[in-house]
Design an enzyme around this catalytic site. Structure first.
Site, PDB file in Angstrom:
ATOM      1  N   SER A  88     116.619 -81.759  33.505  1.00  0.00           N
ATOM      2  CA  SER A  88     115.613 -82.243  32.568  1.00  0.00           C
ATOM      3  C   SER A  88     114.353 -82.581  33.344  1.00  0.00           C
ATOM      4  O   SER A  88     114.327 -82.476  34.570  1.00  0.00           O
ATOM      5  CB  SER A  88     116.125 -83.481  31.830  1.00  0.00           C
ATOM      6  N   LYS A  89     113.336 -82.990  32.597  1.00  0.00           N
ATOM      7  CA  LYS A  89     112.021 -83.224  33.200  1.00  0.00           C
ATOM      8  C   LYS A  89     112.059 -84.145  34.413  1.00  0.00           C
ATOM      9  O   LYS A  89     111.272 -83.990  35.330  1.00  0.00           O
ATOM     10  CB  LYS A  89     111.093 -83.837  32.161  1.00  0.00           C
ATOM     11  N   ARG A  90     112.984 -85.112  34.392  1.00  0.00           N
ATOM     12  CA  ARG A  90     112.945 -86.046  35.506  1.00  0.00           C
ATOM     13  C   ARG A  90     113.399 -85.390  36.820  1.00  0.00           C
ATOM     14  O   ARG A  90     113.264 -85.961  37.884  1.00  0.00           O
ATOM     15  CB  ARG A  90     113.724 -87.326  35.179  1.00  0.00           C
ATOM     16  N   HIS A  91     113.913 -84.155  36.743  1.00  0.00           N
ATOM     17  CA  HIS A  91     114.256 -83.444  37.975  1.00  0.00           C
ATOM     18  C   HIS A  91     113.077 -82.640  38.521  1.00  0.00           C
ATOM     19  O   HIS A  91     113.211 -81.936  39.505  1.00  0.00           O
ATOM     20  CB  HIS A  91     115.429 -82.487  37.734  1.00  0.00           C
ATOM     21  N   GLY A  92     111.922 -82.741  37.872  1.00  0.00           N
ATOM     22  CA  GLY A  92     110.745 -82.004  38.361  1.00  0.00           C
ATOM     23  C   GLY A  92     110.258 -81.023  37.320  1.00  0.00           C
ATOM     24  O   GLY A  92     110.574 -81.157  36.137  1.00  0.00           O
TER      25      GLY A  92
END
Ligand code: GLU
Length: 472
Positions: free
Chosen positions: A238-242
Site C-alpha cells: 500500500s501507499k505507506r510502502h512508497g
C-alpha cells in the site's frame, strides 16, 4: 485449442498501481506468448468512484509500459443492454427470479440465520413465487442448495466452496443495473475471454461467477488467481510502502522494460534468471510458472534491474526517453550521434534516467559551470602547462580515436614528468566543471575535438596565474 483471449478490466478509481500493472502484464504476456488476443475493459459502473482522469492515467501507464491491447478499451457502463439481455434470459429459463423483499425483511432473515448458527443469508422467500417485476424488485440468481462449487485454478489448484454458504445473490439492482459479478461474467463471455488471470482478492467472487456461467450454459474460462504483492513488512502493498503508481516510477526515471522485468518477477519465474528482455518474456512466459506464494516489493531489486536495462538498451532508444527529460531541464538535445555518444559514456554509471539527465548536462553547456571548490583545488597555475599541451596535441590529432588520444596524453606525461592523474584531473574539471565524470578518453571522444580544445583553453583563461607557492 482455441485462440487464447485474456483481458485486463481495471476499475478507474485511481492511477494504475503496481498490483494492477502486474495483472495486466501477466494477461498481456500470456496472450502475446500464445499469439492470442488481449482485451482492455474499463469497469466504470461505480459512478461515484470512476473518473475520466483515472481512465486517462491508466491508459497512459499501460502505453508507457508497452502493454498494448488488441480490442477495446470497452466501457462496462456502455454495456447495460447486454447485461440486461442476459439477465432476462436467466429469468426466462428459470435460473433467476424477481424478489420484492424489502431491505428490512432481508436484514431480519440474516439475523434469523445468524441466530440459528448459520451464515447471515437471504432465505429464498421469493425463489419459487414466480413474481412479476415490481417497482423495487431486484433479480436474484437461483443458486444450488447443496454440494460444492469447485474453483479449478492454474495457480492455486482446486478450492471447494460449500454451496449452502452462498445465498441467492442479487444480479440486478432495483434500478435495473447489473451487479458486479453478473457484469463481469457477461462481459467476459461476450468478449470471448477464455483465460482470467487476476489477483487472489477476487477468488471469493469466483464461485458466484461460476454459478452464473453454469446458469447461462457457458464453458468456464481458465482461472488463475495470483497472490497479492506484499510490502517489506509482509502486509499487503500500500501507499505507506512508497510509490504505488506506475507513473511515479516513470517520473523517477525507470525504464518501462525494467519495470516490466521487475513486475513479472513478482510472481513468475524461469529458473533463477533475473534479467529478461521483453522478447525473452514473450518467448518464455507460461501460466505453469506462476508462483503460489506472495512476493515482496523490493525497490533495491528494481533499481538494480533498471541499471542493467540502462546498460543493455541501445543509446538511440535511451535517447528517445531521455530527450523529453532534457527538454524539461532547458537542454535542446536531438537524437543524433552526439547525444548517443554522450549517453553511451553514462550507461554504465546511471541508475535512472533522471540521474543520467543530470550527469549528461555538461555535454550540452556552452559555458562550463564550475563547482567553485573543485575549480580552486584542480585548476591551479601549475596545471596551465600540461593543459596547454593537452589542448595543442589534441588539436593536432587528425584521426580522433582513443588510441591517438592516449598517445597525446602520454606525450604530455613524458614532457612534463607528471603522472597521468595530475594531467587528466584538471582536464576533467575543465571539460565538465566537476571532478566526477565518465572515463576521460571516452568523454573526450563523445564531446568531440573542437569542444574539448575550446573548453580546456577557456578553463586556462580562468586560472589565476599570480605567483603561488603551492606545489602541484
Ligand atoms: N474491475 C476489477 C478490479 O479492478 C477486476 C475484476 C476482475 O478481474 O474480474 O479489481
Amino acid at each position: 485449442m482455441d485462440q487464447i483471449i485474456t483481458r485486463f478490466p481495471p476499475s478507474p478509481s485511481g492511477y494504475l498501481h503496481i498490483g494492477g500493472a502486474r495483472t495486466a502484464l501477466f494477461n498481456w504476456l500470456y496472450a502475446r506468448a500464445n499469439k492470442g488476443k488481449f482485451v482492455l475493459r474499463i469497469e466504470d459502473t461505480d459512478k461515484a468512484r470512476s473518473t475520466k482522469e483515472s481512465v486517462a492515467a491508466i491508459l497512459e501507464s499501460l502505453e508507457w509500459l508497452g502493454i498494448d491491447w488488441d480490442d477495446g478499451p470497452y466501457f462496462q457502463s456502455e454495456r447495460a443492454d447486454t447485461h440486461r439481455k442476459h439477465i432476462e434470459q436467466l429469468i426466462e429459463q428459470g435460473h433467476a427470479y424477481y424478489c420484492n423483499c424489502t431491505s428490512e425483511e432481508v436484514d431480519t432473515m440474516r439475523e434469523q440465520a445468524k441466530a440459528a448458527g448459520k451464515k447471515p443469508m437471504y432465505n429464498g422467500k421469493c425463489r419459487e413465487l414466480d413474481l412479476p417485476k415490481g417497482e423495487n424488485s431486484v433479480v436474484r440468481l437461483k443458486t444450488p442448495f447443496t454440494g460444492v462449487t469447485i474453483v479449478d485454478d492454474v495457480v492455486k489448484g482446486s478450492t471447494a466452496f460449500q454451496n449452502s454458504e452462498i445465498d441467492d445473490f442479487i444480479i440486478q439492482r432495483s434500478d435495473g443495473s447489473a451487479m458486479y459479478n453478473l457484469a463481469v461474467v457477461v462481459d467476459d463471455i461476450t468478449m470471448g475471454i477464455n483465460t482470467v488471470i487476476r489477483g487472489d482478492d477476487h477468488l471469493i467472487n469466483t464461485p458466484k461467477q461460476i454459478m452464473i456461467y453454469n446458469a447461462l450454459g457457458v464453458n468456464l474460462p481458465v482461472f488463475g488467481h495470483v497472490p497479492m504483492v506484499l510490502g517489506a513488512d509482509k502486509s499487503r502493498l500500500s501507499k505507506r510502502h512508497g510509490a504505488m503508481s506506475v507513473s511515479e516510477y516513470k517520473n523517477m526515471g525507470y525504464l518501462p522494460d525494467a519495470m516490466i522485468n521487475y513486475l513479472v518477477r513478482l510472481g513468475w519465474s524461469h529458473g533463477d534468471q533475473e534479467f529478461f528482455t521483453r522478447g525473452d518474456l514473450i518467448e518464455k512466459f507460461s501460466l505453469k510458472s506462476l508462483g503460489k506464494s506472495a512476493s515482496m516489493f523490493d525497490l533495491v531489486k528494481l533499481s538494480s534491474l533498471n541499471s542493467k536495462h540502462i546498460q543493455k538498451t541501445s543509446p538511440g532508444l535511451l535517447a528517445d526517453q531521455l530527450i523529453p527529460l532534457l527538454k524539461k531541464n532547458g537542454i535542446d538535445a536531438e537524437n543524433d550521434q552526439f547525444t548517443q555518444a554522450a549517453i553511451a559514456t553514462l550507461q554504465p554509471r546511471s541508475k535512472t534516467l533522471i540521474e543520467m539527465s543530470e550527469s549528461i548536462a555538461f555535454y550540452y553547456k556552452d559555458i562550463v559551470e564550475f563547482d567553485e571548490k573543485v575549480k580552486l583545488k584542480n585548476l591551479k597555475p601549475a596545471s596551465i602547462e600540461p593543459m596547454i599541451k593537452v589542448a595543442d596535441y589534441i588539436e593536432q590529432i587528425d584521426d580522433f580515436t582513443q588510441e591517438n588520444l592516449e598517445t597525446a596524453f602520454k606525450k604530455v606525461m613524458d614532457e612534463t614528468q607528471l603522472k597521468f592523474g595530475k594531467i587528466a584531473q584538471p582536464v576533467r574539471v575543465a571539460l565538465t566543471g566537476t571532478n566526477v565524470s565518465p572515463g576521460i578518453f571516452e568523454m573526450i571522444l563523445a564531446l568531440g575535438k573542437d569542444k574539448t580544445v575550446t573548453r580546456i583553453r577557456k578553463a586556462i583563461d580562468q586560472i589565476d596565474s599570480s605567483p603561488q607557492t603551492e606545489e602541484l
